[in-house]
Design a protein around this motif. Sequence first.
Motif, PDB file in Angstrom:
ATOM      1  N   GLY A 168       0.784  -1.225   0.000  1.00 14.17           N
ATOM      2  CA  GLY A 168       0.000   0.000   0.000  1.00 14.17           C
ATOM      3  C   GLY A 168       0.816   1.274   0.000  1.00 14.17           C
ATOM      4  O   GLY A 168       0.241   2.368   0.125  1.00 14.17           O
ATOM      5  N   SER A 206      -5.110   4.170  -5.381  1.00 12.59           N
ATOM      6  CA  SER A 206      -5.537   3.264  -4.313  1.00 12.59           C
ATOM      7  C   SER A 206      -5.827   1.904  -4.924  1.00 12.59           C
ATOM      8  O   SER A 206      -5.957   1.781  -6.140  1.00 12.59           O
ATOM      9  N   THR A 217      -4.572  10.627  -6.622  1.00 18.22           N
ATOM     10  CA  THR A 217      -4.437   9.632  -5.559  1.00 18.22           C
ATOM     11  C   THR A 217      -4.653   8.243  -6.132  1.00 18.22           C
ATOM     12  O   THR A 217      -5.683   7.984  -6.767  1.00 18.22           O
ATOM     13  N   THR A 227       2.757   4.293  -1.670  1.00 17.52           N
ATOM     14  CA  THR A 227       2.481   4.983  -2.927  1.00 17.52           C
ATOM     15  C   THR A 227       3.621   5.911  -3.316  1.00 17.52           C
ATOM     16  O   THR A 227       4.403   6.359  -2.467  1.00 17.52           O
TER      17      THR A 227
END
Length: 119
Positions: free
Chosen positions: A55, A70, A68, A57
């Motif tokens: 997770g 995800s 963003t 980034t």
Amino acid sequence: QVQLVESGGGLVQAGGSLRISCAASGRTFSRYTMGWYRQAPGKQRELVALITRAGLTNYADSVKGRFTISRDNTENTVYLQMNSLKPEDTAVYHCAAGASSLLGSIDYWGQGTQVTVSS
């Protein structure tokens, strides 16, 4: 084998927002670092954002604070939320999957989705 299918591209005015998605087939999605690349006409393809298996980034300087990335490992999907869009964000956006955390090599590519930002 993993297949990647992007969706959600389209035409948006400058300053607007768009979310694009990449759905992956197969059971090994969670093992891959996922990334979004883009390529504008006459320009080289560039890495926009990536998200590791854990997770973490990373973003290109040109999109930091606006985009963003995800992922939802239960849905085998990675997203790119794009805010404050600019005309220079216009490009074909490709989803990519790779085993290395920094996407040093790409194992799978999607076909791409067109994002057009009008001024």
